[in-house]
Enzyme design. Sequence first.
Site, PDB file in Angstrom:
ATOM      1  CE  LYS A 169      36.447  41.377  59.470  1.00 34.52           C
ATOM      2  NZ  LYS A 169      35.684  41.092  60.142  1.00 34.52           N
ATOM      3  CB  CYS A 278      35.549  27.811  49.700  1.00 36.81           C
ATOM      4  SG  CYS A 278      37.049  26.841  50.830  1.00 36.81           S
TER       5      CYS A 278
END
Length: 471
Positions: A169, A278
């Site tokens: 997903k 990140c």
Amino acid sequence: MKTIDKIYINGAFITPQGTDTFELISPTTNMVIGKVRLGNEEDTRNAIAAAKAALPAFSKTSKEERIQYLRQLQEAVAKKKEEMIKVMIAEYGGTLQFSRISIQFAIGNFSEAIKTLQDFEFERIVGSSKVRLEPVGVAGVITPWNANIGFITGKLATAIAAGVTTVIKPSEMSALQTQVLLEALHEAGLPAGVFNIVNGLGHVVGAELTRHPDIAKISFTGSTVTGKTIARGAVDTMKRVTLELGGKSPNILLDDADLTKAIPLAVAAAYTNSGQACIAATRLLVPEKLLNEVKTLVKTTVEQLKVGDPAQEDTVVGPMVSKKQWERVQSYIKLGLEEGAELLVGGVGQPAGLEAGNFVKPTVFVNVRNDMRIAREEIFGPVLSIISYKNEEEALQIANDTDYGLSGYVSSGSEERALKIAAQINAGRVMVNGFKHDPQAPFGGFKQSGIGREFGVYGLQTFLEPKTILL
Ligand code: NAD
């Protein structure tokens, strides 16, 4: 204007049961450039069923067969390289410079998985027992928008190396990028059901993957908040989880560093992927006695950076992915001012002439204290906080005074000194003198930056369960 109205289940592009749609908006112009039809829970369950059906045969494939599949995937994906770079720029606003590197890594993920697999022993003798490392089961893969293609290929390549089937997903904001990748993955001709892709929302498709009993493991990259929701949900069926989450990484500048090299590297490490990374080095820790010199150099470096159209060769900072993300970054710049940090460069609002897109002025705060929210929370935009320290002990104390622990950076003229400091930073990866990547070395976070590791042997093991056979 492109419409993505198919998901990929059991080797075929099919129309989802879900009927909701989501608009895809250019971060550069804020014009609608596409639309994606979203899958729902039923689509997710169908994809899980396909992955489950494919698992018995796929989990028994040999190393050689998996290597062959990985080669086919790499070949097919490499053919779409230019198209993938273009769509990453258009849909996400990734700069051309960053998108090129990102897509190169994305393609490289398959050959790296082959390398890992070639030397990997799935059966070992431990003590007096035989230990078999078996595929964990069907994996749910959930990825964010900030390097969509790279995250999907990295997780998929590792799953295939392990003999694991997947339901993927991607972020709903990455549907155009996913479509280009998916066409390539389909071309590779793997057995039906080995990988399935369902576009959809996190609380719909992601939540179904998290709760479904036939999913044995979740491999997730995204925010710490979502990671916690997934971990909580996954425990009911005792899923294995690999969570790659946020960061607020420190960059310790030692007093013997060559500032003419270290400062441009520090700015690049803070603003990589337009600050939407990140691993961004968002806290620069500077010896008190060098602060004035550092301020001058940082200001000049940042003022020279080109902000603007991500498609242009020399653009370093592109737009934020969405209006919402732009507003979030603006709110942190305002917060920095309210908290009493000193604005060295940048500030609120859009750079002149770039009002149409989600552009942010690359911003640097000095005189930041580590207890300010701008030093503690992940902003995910081009905002750097400079914090000064008196001695190395204090630098380490500040560096480690964070909920996160994804990356750390050290700049020094002496490798020996840098290594000593690196050993004391609580983070999954510490980079010495610059921004580096090793695709075989473990990647992941300490503390609230995650659970588990990706890449190489460490990554492969997270898709396997050890079974001990005692004779
Ligand atoms: P996000 O957490 O909002 O979303 C990530 C994915 O999770 C998306 O596909 C989203 O649809 C899905 N999701 C959302 N809610 C869910 C739920 N309840 N259940 C299951 N899935 C759900 O993150 P984002 O905004 O897309 O990405 C930015 C974040 O990702 C930043 O915090 C960044 O630090 C982090 N990130 C981490 C790494 C790493 O490797 N550690 C790499 C890149 C980005």
